[in-house]
Design a protein around this motif. Structure first.
Motif, PDB file in Angstrom:
ATOM      1  N   LYS A   1       0.859  -1.180   0.000  1.00 50.88           N
ATOM      2  CA  LYS A   1       0.000   0.000   0.000  1.00 50.88           C
ATOM      3  C   LYS A   1       0.898   1.233   0.000  1.00 50.88           C
ATOM      4  O   LYS A   1       1.851   1.305   0.777  1.00 50.88           O
ATOM      5  CB  LYS A   1      -0.913   0.031   1.229  1.00 50.88           C
ATOM      6  CG  LYS A   1      -1.942  -1.071   1.248  1.00 50.88           C
ATOM      7  CD  LYS A   1      -2.805  -0.976   2.488  1.00 50.88           C
ATOM      8  CE  LYS A   1      -3.779  -2.136   2.566  1.00 50.88           C
ATOM      9  NZ  LYS A   1      -4.554  -2.106   3.814  1.00 50.88           N
TER      10      LYS A   1
ATOM     11  N   VAL B   1       2.880   1.239 -12.309  1.00 50.91           N
ATOM     12  CA  VAL B   1       3.332   0.148 -11.439  1.00 50.91           C
ATOM     13  C   VAL B   1       3.907  -0.949 -12.315  1.00 50.91           C
ATOM     14  O   VAL B   1       3.259  -1.407 -13.256  1.00 50.91           O
ATOM     15  CB  VAL B   1       2.159  -0.410 -10.586  1.00 50.91           C
ATOM     16  CG1 VAL B   1       2.642  -1.514  -9.663  1.00 50.91           C
ATOM     17  CG2 VAL B   1       1.496   0.706  -9.783  1.00 50.91           C
TER      18      VAL B   1
ATOM     19  N   ILE C   1       7.010   1.686  -8.229  1.00 48.16           N
ATOM     20  CA  ILE C   1       5.879   2.610  -8.289  1.00 48.16           C
ATOM     21  C   ILE C   1       6.446   3.955  -8.728  1.00 48.16           C
ATOM     22  O   ILE C   1       7.320   4.512  -8.052  1.00 48.16           O
ATOM     23  CB  ILE C   1       5.180   2.725  -6.924  1.00 48.16           C
ATOM     24  CG1 ILE C   1       4.730   1.348  -6.429  1.00 48.16           C
ATOM     25  CG2 ILE C   1       4.007   3.693  -7.008  1.00 48.16           C
ATOM     26  CD1 ILE C   1       4.239   1.339  -4.995  1.00 48.16           C
TER      27      ILE C   1
ATOM     28  N   SER D   1      -2.920  -7.593  -9.012  1.00 50.20           N
ATOM     29  CA  SER D   1      -3.984  -6.595  -9.209  1.00 50.20           C
ATOM     30  C   SER D   1      -3.629  -5.320  -8.448  1.00 50.20           C
ATOM     31  O   SER D   1      -2.929  -5.364  -7.437  1.00 50.20           O
ATOM     32  CB  SER D   1      -5.334  -7.142  -8.737  1.00 50.20           C
ATOM     33  OG  SER D   1      -5.305  -7.371  -7.346  1.00 50.20           O
ATOM     34  N   ALA D   2      -4.127  -4.188  -8.947  1.00 48.38           N
ATOM     35  CA  ALA D   2      -3.870  -2.904  -8.293  1.00 48.38           C
ATOM     36  C   ALA D   2      -5.147  -2.082  -8.297  1.00 48.38           C
ATOM     37  O   ALA D   2      -5.922  -2.120  -9.257  1.00 48.38           O
ATOM     38  CB  ALA D   2      -2.751  -2.157  -9.012  1.00 48.38           C
TER      39      ALA D   2
ATOM     40  N   TYR E   1      -6.828   1.905  -6.690  1.00 46.79           N
ATOM     41  CA  TYR E   1      -6.513   3.211  -6.107  1.00 46.79           C
ATOM     42  C   TYR E   1      -7.803   3.800  -5.551  1.00 46.79           C
ATOM     43  O   TYR E   1      -8.770   4.001  -6.285  1.00 46.79           O
ATOM     44  CB  TYR E   1      -5.916   4.131  -7.177  1.00 46.79           C
ATOM     45  CG  TYR E   1      -5.532   5.495  -6.675  1.00 46.79           C
ATOM     46  CD1 TYR E   1      -4.396   5.672  -5.906  1.00 46.79           C
ATOM     47  CD2 TYR E   1      -6.313   6.607  -6.977  1.00 46.79           C
ATOM     48  CE1 TYR E   1      -4.028   6.927  -5.446  1.00 46.79           C
ATOM     49  CE2 TYR E   1      -5.956   7.863  -6.525  1.00 46.79           C
ATOM     50  CZ  TYR E   1      -4.818   8.015  -5.754  1.00 46.79           C
ATOM     51  OH  TYR E   1      -4.464   9.263  -5.303  1.00 46.79           O
TER      52      TYR E   1
ATOM     53  N   LEU F   1      -2.837   3.664  -3.016  1.00 44.26           N
ATOM     54  CA  LEU F   1      -2.643   2.638  -4.040  1.00 44.26           C
ATOM     55  C   LEU F   1      -2.447   1.314  -3.318  1.00 44.26           C
ATOM     56  O   LEU F   1      -1.624   1.208  -2.403  1.00 44.26           O
ATOM     57  CB  LEU F   1      -1.401   2.946  -4.878  1.00 44.26           C
ATOM     58  CG  LEU F   1      -0.953   1.850  -5.841  1.00 44.26           C
ATOM     59  CD1 LEU F   1      -1.958   1.701  -6.982  1.00 44.26           C
ATOM     60  CD2 LEU F   1       0.439   2.144  -6.369  1.00 44.26           C
ATOM     61  N   LYS F   2      -3.219   0.292  -3.712  1.00 46.34           N
ATOM     62  CA  LYS F   2      -3.102  -1.039  -3.112  1.00 46.34           C
ATOM     63  C   LYS F   2      -2.771  -2.030  -4.216  1.00 46.34           C
ATOM     64  O   LYS F   2      -3.509  -2.152  -5.192  1.00 46.34           O
ATOM     65  CB  LYS F   2      -4.409  -1.442  -2.432  1.00 46.34           C
ATOM     66  CG  LYS F   2      -4.363  -2.803  -1.763  1.00 46.34           C
ATOM     67  CD  LYS F   2      -5.683  -3.120  -1.093  1.00 46.34           C
ATOM     68  CE  LYS F   2      -5.667  -4.482  -0.439  1.00 46.34           C
ATOM     69  NZ  LYS F   2      -6.968  -4.801   0.189  1.00 46.34           N
ATOM     70  N   VAL F   3      -1.639  -2.726  -4.060  1.00 49.67           N
ATOM     71  CA  VAL F   3      -1.209  -3.730  -5.030  1.00 49.67           C
ATOM     72  C   VAL F   3      -1.206  -5.082  -4.308  1.00 49.67           C
ATOM     73  O   VAL F   3      -0.545  -5.239  -3.282  1.00 49.67           O
ATOM     74  CB  VAL F   3       0.196  -3.425  -5.598  1.00 49.67           C
ATOM     75  CG1 VAL F   3       0.585  -4.452  -6.648  1.00 49.67           C
ATOM     76  CG2 VAL F   3       0.252  -2.011  -6.176  1.00 49.67           C
TER      77      VAL F   3
END
Length: 155
Positions: free
Chosen positions: A64, A77, A86, A127-128, A130, A135-137
């Motif tokens: 995150k 990303v 990132i 997966s990503a 926002y 931002l969560k990957v």
């Protein structure tokens, strides 16, 4: 040459022309002309880096990053050699009307943040998202990287 000696009286009444006041004004002048100027230039050269959290669940590695005020299209990303990269640019907001800023604390500009991943991941399942400036990957672990529990008998 003859010098006149005087007794220093630190507790005498301070006037705008007292020794202490003159010393204070001189120190402020030195600070304003040298230190603040150099410090300000140094701070401008610092790059902005978003704060990042890396956590791990049984099946995933989760990264995150705080990217407040950014447009998702300005975020890139990538994954390469076990590193999640990132990249992005936080653009300075410009108003059409004239504004006199007293100070600016928010950060703007380009950044690159590399995060070393602690486990092997499935490259095709990443997966990503926002949301709300974060931002969560999600990087699913490979089968070999998943922790397998082994019971050990203690004698």
């Amino acid at each position: 040459m003859a010098y006149e000696l005087t007794t220093w009286k630190p507790f005498r009444e301070l006037t705008p022309f007292s020794d202490f006041d003159r010393m204070r004004r001189e120190m402020e002048r030195v600070w304003d002309t040298s230190l603040r100027g150099k410090l300000g230039k140094s701070l401008k050269r610092l790059r902005w880096l978003p704060s990042v959290d890396v956590s791990e669940t049984k099946n995933d590695v989760v990264v995150k990053a705080e990217l407040p005020g950014m447009d998702p299209k300005d975020i890139e990303v990538t994954l390469s050699d076990g590193h999640l990269m990132i990249k992005g640019q936080k653009k300075h907001e410009k108003e059409e009307k004239d504004e006199d800023y007293h100070f600016v604390e928010r950060s703007y500009g380009s950044f690159v943040r590399a995060v070393h991943l602690p486990k092997e991941v499935k490259h095709d399942k990443i997966s990503a998202s926002y949301k709300n400036g974060v931002l969560k990957v999600v990087l699913p672990k490979s089968e070999e990287a998943k922790t397998k529990e082994v019971k050990i008998k203690v004698e």
